[in-house]
Structures are given as C-alpha cells and as structure tokens.
Design a protein around this motif. Structure first.
Motif, PDB file in Angstrom:
ATOM      1  N   GLU A 324     -86.565  88.811 -68.440  1.00 51.67           N
ATOM      2  CA  GLU A 324     -87.094  88.135 -69.627  1.00 51.67           C
ATOM      3  C   GLU A 324     -87.984  86.944 -69.297  1.00 51.67           C
ATOM      4  O   GLU A 324     -88.764  86.502 -70.154  1.00 51.67           O
ATOM      5  CB  GLU A 324     -85.941  87.642 -70.512  1.00 51.67           C
ATOM      6  N   SER A 325     -87.910  86.411 -68.105  1.00 47.07           N
ATOM      7  CA  SER A 325     -88.546  85.120 -67.831  1.00 47.07           C
ATOM      8  C   SER A 325     -89.485  85.173 -66.634  1.00 47.07           C
ATOM      9  O   SER A 325     -89.059  85.476 -65.510  1.00 47.07           O
ATOM     10  CB  SER A 325     -87.476  84.057 -67.580  1.00 47.07           C
ATOM     11  N   ASP A 326     -90.761  84.834 -66.868  1.00 47.39           N
ATOM     12  CA  ASP A 326     -91.706  84.713 -65.750  1.00 47.39           C
ATOM     13  C   ASP A 326     -91.343  83.534 -64.859  1.00 47.39           C
ATOM     14  O   ASP A 326     -91.628  83.546 -63.650  1.00 47.39           O
ATOM     15  CB  ASP A 326     -93.135  84.554 -66.274  1.00 47.39           C
ATOM     16  N   ASP A 327     -90.721  82.509 -65.411  1.00 44.68           N
ATOM     17  CA  ASP A 327     -90.286  81.374 -64.594  1.00 44.68           C
ATOM     18  C   ASP A 327     -89.245  81.810 -63.582  1.00 44.68           C
ATOM     19  O   ASP A 327     -89.259  81.377 -62.410  1.00 44.68           O
ATOM     20  CB  ASP A 327     -89.718  80.260 -65.481  1.00 44.68           C
ATOM     21  N   VAL A 328     -88.322  82.681 -64.017  1.00 42.57           N
ATOM     22  CA  VAL A 328     -87.316  83.186 -63.092  1.00 42.57           C
ATOM     23  C   VAL A 328     -87.966  84.066 -62.030  1.00 42.57           C
ATOM     24  O   VAL A 328     -87.599  84.015 -60.850  1.00 42.57           O
ATOM     25  CB  VAL A 328     -86.212  83.952 -63.847  1.00 42.57           C
ATOM     26  N   LYS A 329     -88.946  84.850 -62.438  1.00 47.12           N
ATOM     27  CA  LYS A 329     -89.663  85.681 -61.473  1.00 47.12           C
ATOM     28  C   LYS A 329     -90.300  84.807 -60.393  1.00 47.12           C
ATOM     29  O   LYS A 329     -90.208  85.098 -59.186  1.00 47.12           O
ATOM     30  CB  LYS A 329     -90.734  86.519 -62.177  1.00 47.12           C
ATOM     31  N   LYS A 330     -90.976  83.751 -60.808  1.00 45.74           N
ATOM     32  CA  LYS A 330     -91.629  82.869 -59.832  1.00 45.74           C
ATOM     33  C   LYS A 330     -90.600  82.199 -58.933  1.00 45.74           C
ATOM     34  O   LYS A 330     -90.789  82.094 -57.711  1.00 45.74           O
ATOM     35  CB  LYS A 330     -92.482  81.830 -60.563  1.00 45.74           C
ATOM     36  N   ALA A 331     -89.497  81.761 -59.521  1.00 40.74           N
ATOM     37  CA  ALA A 331     -88.450  81.124 -58.722  1.00 40.74           C
ATOM     38  C   ALA A 331     -87.839  82.105 -57.729  1.00 40.74           C
ATOM     39  O   ALA A 331     -87.391  81.720 -56.640  1.00 40.74           O
ATOM     40  CB  ALA A 331     -87.371  80.555 -59.635  1.00 40.74           C
ATOM     41  N   THR A 332     -87.829  83.374 -58.086  1.00 42.76           N
ATOM     42  CA  THR A 332     -87.269  84.405 -57.217  1.00 42.76           C
ATOM     43  C   THR A 332     -88.111  84.592 -55.961  1.00 42.76           C
ATOM     44  O   THR A 332     -87.569  84.806 -54.870  1.00 42.76           O
ATOM     45  CB  THR A 332     -87.173  85.739 -57.981  1.00 42.76           C
ATOM     46  N   PHE A 333     -89.435  84.495 -56.106  1.00 38.53           N
ATOM     47  CA  PHE A 333     -90.319  84.885 -55.020  1.00 38.53           C
ATOM     48  C   PHE A 333     -91.043  83.737 -54.317  1.00 38.53           C
ATOM     49  O   PHE A 333     -91.400  83.871 -53.148  1.00 38.53           O
ATOM     50  CB  PHE A 333     -91.379  85.858 -55.547  1.00 38.53           C
ATOM     51  N   MET A 334     -91.294  82.629 -54.988  1.00 40.03           N
ATOM     52  CA  MET A 334     -92.206  81.623 -54.453  1.00 40.03           C
ATOM     53  C   MET A 334     -91.519  80.702 -53.442  1.00 40.03           C
ATOM     54  O   MET A 334     -90.451  80.166 -53.687  1.00 40.03           O
ATOM     55  CB  MET A 334     -92.801  80.785 -55.573  1.00 40.03           C
ATOM     56  N   ALA A 335     -92.208  80.535 -52.293  1.00 35.61           N
ATOM     57  CA  ALA A 335     -91.755  79.612 -51.255  1.00 35.61           C
ATOM     58  C   ALA A 335     -92.750  78.457 -51.137  1.00 35.61           C
ATOM     59  O   ALA A 335     -93.810  78.456 -51.780  1.00 35.61           O
ATOM     60  CB  ALA A 335     -91.628  80.337 -49.924  1.00 35.61           C
ATOM     61  N   THR A 336     -92.428  77.481 -50.303  1.00 34.41           N
ATOM     62  CA  THR A 336     -93.316  76.356 -50.030  1.00 34.41           C
ATOM     63  C   THR A 336     -93.498  76.234 -48.520  1.00 34.41           C
ATOM     64  O   THR A 336     -92.516  76.277 -47.766  1.00 34.41           O
ATOM     65  CB  THR A 336     -92.728  75.036 -50.569  1.00 34.41           C
ATOM     66  N   PRO A 339     -96.420  70.996 -44.455  1.00 31.75           N
ATOM     67  CA  PRO A 339     -97.752  70.391 -44.625  1.00 31.75           C
ATOM     68  C   PRO A 339     -98.822  70.969 -43.701  1.00 31.75           C
ATOM     69  O   PRO A 339     -99.988  71.067 -44.091  1.00 31.75           O
ATOM     70  CB  PRO A 339     -97.496  68.909 -44.325  1.00 31.75           C
ATOM     71  N   ASP A 340     -98.444  71.378 -42.498  1.00 31.30           N
ATOM     72  CA  ASP A 340     -99.442  71.971 -41.589  1.00 31.30           C
ATOM     73  C   ASP A 340     -99.625  73.470 -41.816  1.00 31.30           C
ATOM     74  O   ASP A 340    -100.413  74.116 -41.116  1.00 31.30           O
ATOM     75  CB  ASP A 340     -99.081  71.692 -40.130  1.00 31.30           C
ATOM     76  N   LEU A 341     -98.909  74.032 -42.788  1.00 28.81           N
ATOM     77  CA  LEU A 341     -99.023  75.438 -43.209  1.00 28.81           C
ATOM     78  C   LEU A 341     -98.578  76.430 -42.130  1.00 28.81           C
ATOM     79  O   LEU A 341     -98.825  77.627 -42.251  1.00 28.81           O
ATOM     80  CB  LEU A 341    -100.461  75.773 -43.629  1.00 28.81           C
ATOM     81  N   LYS A 342     -97.881  75.943 -41.110  1.00 26.68           N
ATOM     82  CA  LYS A 342     -97.511  76.814 -40.006  1.00 26.68           C
ATOM     83  C   LYS A 342     -96.086  77.341 -40.091  1.00 26.68           C
ATOM     84  O   LYS A 342     -95.696  78.210 -39.314  1.00 26.68           O
ATOM     85  CB  LYS A 342     -97.709  76.072 -38.675  1.00 26.68           C
ATOM     86  N   SER A 343     -95.303  76.808 -41.008  1.00 31.65           N
ATOM     87  CA  SER A 343     -93.925  77.271 -41.152  1.00 31.65           C
ATOM     88  C   SER A 343     -93.511  77.155 -42.606  1.00 31.65           C
ATOM     89  O   SER A 343     -94.224  76.579 -43.432  1.00 31.65           O
ATOM     90  CB  SER A 343     -92.987  76.446 -40.260  1.00 31.65           C
ATOM     91  N   VAL A 344     -92.357  77.719 -42.928  1.00 32.52           N
ATOM     92  CA  VAL A 344     -91.842  77.673 -44.291  1.00 32.52           C
ATOM     93  C   VAL A 344     -90.966  76.430 -44.442  1.00 32.52           C
ATOM     94  O   VAL A 344     -89.971  76.267 -43.728  1.00 32.52           O
ATOM     95  CB  VAL A 344     -91.040  78.937 -44.629  1.00 32.52           C
ATOM     96  N   ALA A 345     -91.356  75.551 -45.355  1.00 38.27           N
ATOM     97  CA  ALA A 345     -90.539  74.358 -45.622  1.00 38.27           C
ATOM     98  C   ALA A 345     -89.360  74.687 -46.518  1.00 38.27           C
ATOM     99  O   ALA A 345     -88.256  74.170 -46.329  1.00 38.27           O
ATOM    100  CB  ALA A 345     -91.404  73.266 -46.259  1.00 38.27           C
ATOM    101  N   GLN A 346     -89.596  75.570 -47.500  1.00 40.78           N
ATOM    102  CA  GLN A 346     -88.523  75.900 -48.445  1.00 40.78           C
ATOM    103  C   GLN A 346     -88.662  77.357 -48.896  1.00 40.78           C
ATOM    104  O   GLN A 346     -89.638  77.733 -49.547  1.00 40.78           O
ATOM    105  CB  GLN A 346     -88.586  74.986 -49.668  1.00 40.78           C
ATOM    106  N   TYR A 347     -87.709  78.200 -48.507  1.00 41.01           N
ATOM    107  CA  TYR A 347     -87.676  79.572 -49.004  1.00 41.01           C
ATOM    108  C   TYR A 347     -87.137  79.564 -50.435  1.00 41.01           C
ATOM    109  O   TYR A 347     -86.407  78.639 -50.826  1.00 41.01           O
ATOM    110  CB  TYR A 347     -86.762  80.433 -48.135  1.00 41.01           C
ATOM    111  N   PRO A 348     -87.463  80.590 -51.234  1.00 38.65           N
ATOM    112  CA  PRO A 348     -86.841  80.673 -52.569  1.00 38.65           C
ATOM    113  C   PRO A 348     -85.338  80.866 -52.420  1.00 38.65           C
ATOM    114  O   PRO A 348     -84.857  81.476 -51.468  1.00 38.65           O
ATOM    115  CB  PRO A 348     -87.505  81.905 -53.196  1.00 38.65           C
ATOM    116  N   LYS A 349     -84.604  80.352 -53.380  1.00 35.52           N
ATOM    117  CA  LYS A 349     -83.146  80.414 -53.272  1.00 35.52           C
ATOM    118  C   LYS A 349     -82.622  81.845 -53.307  1.00 35.52           C
ATOM    119  O   LYS A 349     -81.483  82.111 -52.899  1.00 35.52           O
ATOM    120  CB  LYS A 349     -82.500  79.589 -54.375  1.00 35.52           C
TER     121      LYS A 349
END
Length: 566
Positions: A324-336, A339-349
């Motif tokens: 039902e929620s695009d916000d949940v979809k984004k939270a499911t998949f989006m990582a951060t 700053p140097d773009l060479k590693s993942v600072a935060q995977y999605p939960k």
C-alpha cells in the motif's frame, strides 16, 4: 564451443550474399552466380550466410528485447522497442520497416540456395539436404512475417531477384496462403533433414526442429490437434530432455545441451566476434564492456514468482504495509553510501529480510535476475569485479557496485549476461558467446500442455507442466495444498500462462504468447520501479496485434493493402 559458424564468413561471401541482386554479373574481379555455385565449400558458405540472418537485429538478433512488449520486460531505447511499447510507432518506424526488409533478405538467401544448389558439384543426397535446410529457414522467415504483419506477398525460388526486382510488386497473399506455404516448406524439410548432426555441424536445423516449428505454426492458428501431434513426435523421439540445471542452461555447455532443439549459434573472443548483444543490452555498466541495460525486468512480473512451496507471493507477508505504501517500498530498498561513495554507510533495515525472501522463491527468479543486495560477477578497469546491487545515489562500478542507466530502480537480467569476461571468451560487449534458444524442449512441453488443455486432456496437460516445474524443484500442481489446485480448463491455462512467463523470461516469447491468447490489451499499464515510481506507460491498442505494412513498401507497391487501424 562447436559451432556451425566456425568458419569466418569472408568478405567475398558478404559481397555475394548481401548483394544478391548482382549475382548474374561476371566481372573477373567479382564472384557471381556463374562462378560461385561450383563447390561444396561455396554451397556451405552460402548456407552459413542464410543462417547468419538469425543474428540480424531485425530478425531474432535481439529477440530478448521483445519481452518489453510482453508481460516480462521493461526498458528504454531501440533495443527495448520503446516506441512500440509506448504506442508512438508508425508505418515508417525503423523496426517496422527493417524487420520486413531483413526477413525478405533472409527469404532471398534461402531462395538462392534452392535456385542454385543443383549446379554444385556434390552428391544428390547433399543437395537434397541443403534444399531441406533452405526450406526450413524460408519457413522460419515467413512465419516471422506472418506473426508480425499477417498475410504478405509470397516469393519462392521461381522468382530470380536479379531479373525481377523491379517487377516484384505482388499483392499480399492471405494469412491462410502464407501459412499453407510455410507448412509445405516444413513438410519438405522434415523429409529431407537429418534427425541429428555430428558435433562439427552442431546448430544446423534438424528434422525435429522442423517438426517443432510446424507445431508452433499450427498452435498459433489454434489447430490444437495438429500441433499436439507435432509436439508429441518431438517428445517421443527421445532426442531431447530438460537440462539438469536451469541456471547453467544459459551458459556455455548448457547452451549446447539436448534441451536446445534450435538455437542461434554465437561465438566470441579475439577474431571471433559473431555473437548477439545480450550483454550489451541486458547487462549494466558493471558488465564487460560497460553496457546499457536497455532491457530490464518489469516489477509486476517479478512479483509473480511463486514461493518455493508454490504459494502465490505476497509482499505484505514479509514486509507489512509494502503493497500500500511507496514510502515502505523506498525504505525496503534504499541504502546510503559513505561520503566518498566507496562503501555502504547504511543498508536498508530490510536487507536481510530481502535476502531471506529470495531464498524462499521459485529458484528461477535468482537464476534469471540480479536482485537488490545480491552479487554479480562484473568487470571494471579491465579486471574482474565482484559487484553488489546496492540501491543508492552515487553507486559506481569502479567501487564494486552495479550502476543502472537512467537511475531506474528495476530488476536486472542475470540470464544471458556475461560473468567477468567469461574466461576470455567475450571480447566485445555486442557479441555474447552464449547460444540463444529459439525452440527448446521446455517450450515444446508447455506448448503440448496448452494443446492438451484446449483438447480437454487436463490431466495430461498438468503432467507436462509438472515436468518443467520439477526441474527447478517446484512442487507439482494438484499435489496437496489448495494453492496448487488446477482442475478446470481456466485454472490449467492460468498455470500455463504463469509457467511460460517464469520459464522463458529473457527469451522474447511473451509478446507472441499474449498475441495468440488475445490478451495483448491486458498489458496496457504503468511500468513501475520496485520503489513505486512510474517509469513510463505501456500502451496497447487493438491494432497492435499486427504491425503496419511499412509505408516505404506501400509507396513502391501500391497493390499492398495496409493492416486494420493503420
């Protein structure tokens, strides 16, 4: 890999075959019909030139892209047939014009063999065999014309193009006439083709390829008894079987197994660039040669892969609120990224939830697709690169991530896409050295199931479907739980429809399937990212069951009538 196309098609061959209208010229510095058709080697070169048309982009060279017009694919640019998928094409569009002209070029090459093979110094048995191959290929090309345009003008070997080119202005034959012509050619091919070839000639058409193709022609015309008879002959021949690994079927080795009834023969490597551009258009910037991912996978198709127990998949059972929620979809998949773009600072939960969910789905899903937060054997800076499909801003292949063009959040093809550099086998991103199936045994089984279902043999249809499912460890229909029930004609058809989609994803069969089922209009829908955004709208109209006759052809031949709605 043993290929029919082991020989390099020479400059002289290309001059002969591609410029077939000039075959009756006799300059000392050019080959001609009078000087070429002498030896068996020359006949073999002409035959190779005929088969090579299968790699033509406008025939079956990017067959996989047709999935973007069916239920499976999504994509952009020409390789995804984007103007057709978005409903903006016309009778002057490139695909419409080029498919017509190149299919007739293929027919011309087949006709040249039929016209000239008796001049060649070789045995009558070999001549008959070459004629049978030419008739098989001519039938194949005419069947493609019939599927895309309906009735078309028939030009057989009695028409010598070099003498009659300016007079080739026949009106369209009816679809029934074209179909009858195809069946006649295939009957002749069945009589003259061997049941199998020695390994040195692997890839040439066999008797069983012709029988299977004839079955498809009947099936597409809803002649179910005739089609079933053809498919049953292939099954009863004992020549073919399902390969033991679905994943490896689409890699070197599996692509030459006895599941392949007829396949396009592809090569790669230095000096042997005679492949198809699967990696180029299905791969990503992380693939060998830095590719374009024009042809990706539709989100709603991926959601249709069953759970491993055969139960329909439901996102909410894994991640509450997802549907039902695009916000949940984004939270499911989006990582951060860092700053140097060479590693993942935060995977999605939900990363671990996703990885666990993938393991509990039909195994064909992971074999066919690159899924978020799974790994891919890529290539960057001229070296192997183990890349993760991370969904985040700033990903780059040089940092061991998969980068997708347009920033789309979509599922990607793993099937047919080169891993690393294939141990040196791939030298050019446009020439993937993996044979591409046009007819394989699983297709025959499911087409036979479709015929049996239409003929009221539901139990037989279910047995055939279950053969295909068993190969990947999926439970059989009618084997216990209510969700596996298939006891009515409609229920069995729904299963056939599903099984064809997940079995043949990336093989370009979905468009034809939906046309012959009369379901093409059901594919009009928004094409969405798995994070919820609409990427574009898929538009289908009644007229799209047939492409328009190219305007250039009508301008040159005013006896051609346009298809309805165009």
């Amino acid at each position: 890999m043993r290929k029919i196309i082991n020989m390099v098609i020479s400059i002289s061959l290309l001059a002969i075959i591609s410029s077939c209208y000039d075959l009756d010229r006799y300059p000392n510095n050019q080959l001609s019909a009078g000087t070429f058709w002498k030896t068996e080697d020359q006949a073999h070169e002409a035959m190779s030139g005929m088969y090579s048309m299968l790699q033509n982009d406008n025939i079956t060279g990017i067959q996989f892209g047709l999935d973007c017009l069916g239920s499976i694919g999504s994509g952009y640019d020409a390789a995804a047939y984007s103007d057709i998928g978005r409903g903006t094409y016309t009778s002057s569009s490139s695909w419409v014009t080029s498919k017509w002209s190149n299919l007739y070029e293929g027919i011309s090459r087949a006709n040249l063999i039929l016209q000239n093979i008796d001049k060649v110094d070789m045995s009558d048995q070999l001549k008959d065999q070459y004629k049978a191959e030419a008739r098989f290929m001519r039938a194949f090309f005419y069947f493609e014309l019939l599927k895309f345009y309906g009735g078309v003008p028939i030009y057989d070997e009695s028409v010598v193009v070099s003498q009659s080119f300016n007079e080739m202005k026949s009106p369209r034959n009816s679809a029934e006439d074209v179909r009858a012509f195809i069946i006649k050619d295939l009957d002749a091919a069945i009589s003259g083709l061997p049941e199998e070839w020695p390994s040195s000639d692997y890839g040439r058409a066999t008797k069983w390829a012709a029988v299977a193709l004839e079955g498809k022609v009947y099936l597409y015309n809803k002649q179910y008894s005739e089609a079933a008879n053809c498919f049953q002959q292939v099954v009863s021949s004992g020549k073919y079987a399902l390969y033991n690994s679905y994943e490896d079927l689409f890699k070197p080795g599996g692509d030459e197994s006895n599941e392949m009834i007829f396949a396009i023969q592809n090569m790669g490597g230095v000096g042997q660039d005679y492949g198809m551009p699967m990696t180029f258009y299905m791969g990503t910037r992380s693939s060998y040669g830095s590719c374009w991912d024009n042809v990706t996978v539709a989100t709603d198709f991926v959601d249709n892969y069953e759970c491993i127990d055969g139960k329909p998949f439901n996102w909410d059972e894994w991640i509450p609120g997802f549907n039902e929620s695009d916000d949940v979809k984004k939270a499911t998949f989006m990582a951060t990224l860092s700053p140097d773009l060479k590693s993942v600072a935060q995977y999605p939960k939900y990363k671990e939830t996703l990885l666990n969910m993938y393991k509990h789905r039909d195994p064909r899903m992971s074999a066919t697709l690159i899924l978020p937060y799974t790994m891919y054997k890529g290539w960057a800076a001229n070296a192997p690169s183990d890349d993760e499909y991370v969904i985040a801003s700033g990903v780059n292949e040089n940092n061991h991530f998969i980068r997708v063009n347009n920033g789309w959040h979509v599922y990607l093809f793993r099937k047919f896409v080169a891993e690393y550099n294939m141990d040196g086998a791939i030298n050019n991103r446009a020439d993937t050295p993996i044979n591409f199936p046009l007819i394989r045994y699983a297709d025959v089984l499911l087409m036979l199931a479709e015929c049996d279902n239409e003929l009221g043999k539901l139990d037989e249809a279910v047995k055939l479907i279950n053969q295909v499912r068993a190969r990947v460890g999926m439970p059989g229909l009618n084997s216990g739980p209510e969700w596996l029930k298939a006891t009515s004609k409609d229920e069995v058809f729904k299963r056939i429809k599903h099984e064809r989609a997940v079995e043949f994803a990336g093989e370009g069969l979905s468009f034809d399937d939906y046309k012959r089922w009369g379901l093409l209009q059901t594919l009009s829908r928004p094409i969405k990212a798995f994070t919820g955004e609409t990427l574009y709208n898929r538009i289908v109209r009644d007229r799209d069951y047939l492409w328009p006759i190219p305007q250039t052809e009508i301008d040159q031949n005013n006896s051609l009538e346009q298809n309805p709605g165009w």
